[in-house]
Design an enzyme around this catalytic site. Structure first.
Site, PDB file in Angstrom:
ATOM      1  N   ASP A  31       0.848  -1.190   0.000  1.00 51.55           N
ATOM      2  CA  ASP A  31       0.000   0.000   0.000  1.00 51.55           C
ATOM      3  C   ASP A  31       0.890   1.249   0.000  1.00 51.55           C
ATOM      4  OD1 ASP A  31      -3.218   0.522   0.951  1.00 51.55           O
ATOM      5  OD2 ASP A  31      -1.815   2.214   1.077  1.00 51.55           O
ATOM      6  N   ILE A  32       0.495   2.240  -0.775  1.00 49.49           N
ATOM      7  CA  ILE A  32       1.296   3.456  -0.910  1.00 49.49           C
ATOM      8  C   ILE A  32       1.258   4.303   0.364  1.00 49.49           C
ATOM      9  CG2 ILE A  32      -0.455   5.054  -1.844  1.00 49.49           C
ATOM     10  CD1 ILE A  32       1.612   5.698  -4.086  1.00 49.49           C
ATOM     11  N   ASN A  88     -12.768  -3.192   2.639  1.00 46.27           N
ATOM     12  CA  ASN A  88     -13.696  -2.067   2.719  1.00 46.27           C
ATOM     13  C   ASN A  88     -14.661  -2.162   1.543  1.00 46.27           C
ATOM     14  OD1 ASN A  88     -12.328  -0.987   4.973  1.00 46.27           O
ATOM     15  ND2 ASN A  88     -10.855   0.050   3.642  1.00 46.27           N
ATOM     16  N   HIS A 101     -10.262  -5.477  -3.281  1.00 47.06           N
ATOM     17  CA  HIS A 101      -8.923  -5.698  -2.732  1.00 47.06           C
ATOM     18  C   HIS A 101      -9.028  -6.022  -1.253  1.00 47.06           C
ATOM     19  CE1 HIS A 101      -9.900  -1.397  -2.561  1.00 47.06           C
ATOM     20  NE2 HIS A 101      -9.227  -1.347  -1.419  1.00 47.06           N
ATOM     21  N   HIS A 103      -6.912  -5.811   2.257  1.00 48.29           N
ATOM     22  CA  HIS A 103      -5.745  -5.243   2.942  1.00 48.29           C
ATOM     23  C   HIS A 103      -5.215  -6.314   3.898  1.00 48.29           C
ATOM     24  CE1 HIS A 103      -6.785  -0.836   2.252  1.00 48.29           C
ATOM     25  NE2 HIS A 103      -7.953  -1.413   1.995  1.00 48.29           N
TER      26      HIS A 103
HETATM   27  P1  5GP Z   1      -9.688   1.294   0.155  1.00 48.37           P
HETATM   28  O1  5GP Z   1      -9.863   2.558   0.906  1.00 48.37           O
HETATM   29  O2  5GP Z   1     -10.379   1.354  -1.186  1.00 48.37           O
HETATM   30  O3  5GP Z   1     -10.084   0.084   0.943  1.00 48.37           O
HETATM   31  O4  5GP Z   1      -8.145   1.102  -0.067  1.00 48.37           O
HETATM   32  C1  5GP Z   1      -7.446   1.626  -1.147  1.00 48.37           C
HETATM   33  C2  5GP Z   1      -6.004   1.605  -0.775  1.00 48.37           C
HETATM   34  O5  5GP Z   1      -5.235   1.808  -1.932  1.00 48.37           O
HETATM   35  C3  5GP Z   1      -5.588   2.690   0.228  1.00 48.37           C
HETATM   36  O6  5GP Z   1      -5.066   2.084   1.403  1.00 48.37           O
HETATM   37  C4  5GP Z   1      -4.545   3.506  -0.527  1.00 48.37           C
HETATM   38  O7  5GP Z   1      -3.483   3.947   0.291  1.00 48.37           O
HETATM   39  C5  5GP Z   1      -4.097   2.543  -1.602  1.00 48.37           C
HETATM   40  N1  5GP Z   1      -3.657   3.197  -2.824  1.00 48.37           N
HETATM   41  C6  5GP Z   1      -4.257   4.224  -3.477  1.00 48.37           C
HETATM   42  N2  5GP Z   1      -3.586   4.538  -4.592  1.00 48.37           N
HETATM   43  C7  5GP Z   1      -2.515   3.700  -4.638  1.00 48.37           C
HETATM   44  C8  5GP Z   1      -1.440   3.558  -5.569  1.00 48.37           C
HETATM   45  O8  5GP Z   1      -1.317   4.257  -6.572  1.00 48.37           O
HETATM   46  N3  5GP Z   1      -0.523   2.590  -5.296  1.00 48.37           N
HETATM   47  C9  5GP Z   1      -0.623   1.784  -4.188  1.00 48.37           C
HETATM   48  N4  5GP Z   1       0.328   0.858  -4.014  1.00 48.37           N
HETATM   49  N5  5GP Z   1      -1.628   1.894  -3.297  1.00 48.37           N
HETATM   50  C10 5GP Z   1      -2.565   2.850  -3.519  1.00 48.37           C
END
Ligand code: 5GP
Length: 115
Positions: A31-32, A88, A101, A103
């Protein structure tokens, strides 16, 4: 057909990511914005946008996705002390990327309940 997301671009190697595992069914990358010492995202290669659409995948694809999550966590060395798997879903679940996805969070003692 769903919108192209940042994770589609990662899987197509259009943007870089720190990939930690890949097989025929899943891709895993860091995760970034890590929320724990180890924070890795696992996506299925057969795309659905959300967990709530999981029934659109075959039982075999669903199984390979979850087995992939467990395999990645083990390869990251998280089995001994444990870890958390979070999916999520939708607005209230704070989903920000419309590509299913999981986590994997580990490397520290996590608190409960989540916010
Ligand atoms: P969500 O909030 O949809 O469950 O999680 C999305 C996740 O993707 C977040 O934790 C966010 O930090 C990660 N994320 C968003 N953009 C990027 C990216 O460009 N590269 C990576 N590796 N992670 C990302």
């Amino acid at each position: 057909m769903s919108d192209v997301t940042i994770f589609d671009k990662i899987i197509n190697r259009e943007i870089p990511a720190q990939i930690v595992y890949e097989d025929a069914s899943v891709l895993a990358f860091r995760d970034i914005q890590p929320q724990a010492p180890t924070h890795v995202l696992v996506i299925p290669k057969k795309k659905v946008a959300r967990f709530s659409q999981l029934a659109d995948l075959s039982p075999q694809d669903v199984g390979q996705f979850f087995a992939g999550v467990a395999k990645v966590a083990a390869q990251l060395g998280l089995d001994k002390n444990g870890y958390r798997v979070v999916v999520n879903n939708g607005r209230d679940g704070q989903q920000t990327v419309e590509y299913l996805h999981a986590h994997i969070l580990g490397g520290r003692s996590l608190t409960w309940p989540p916010g």
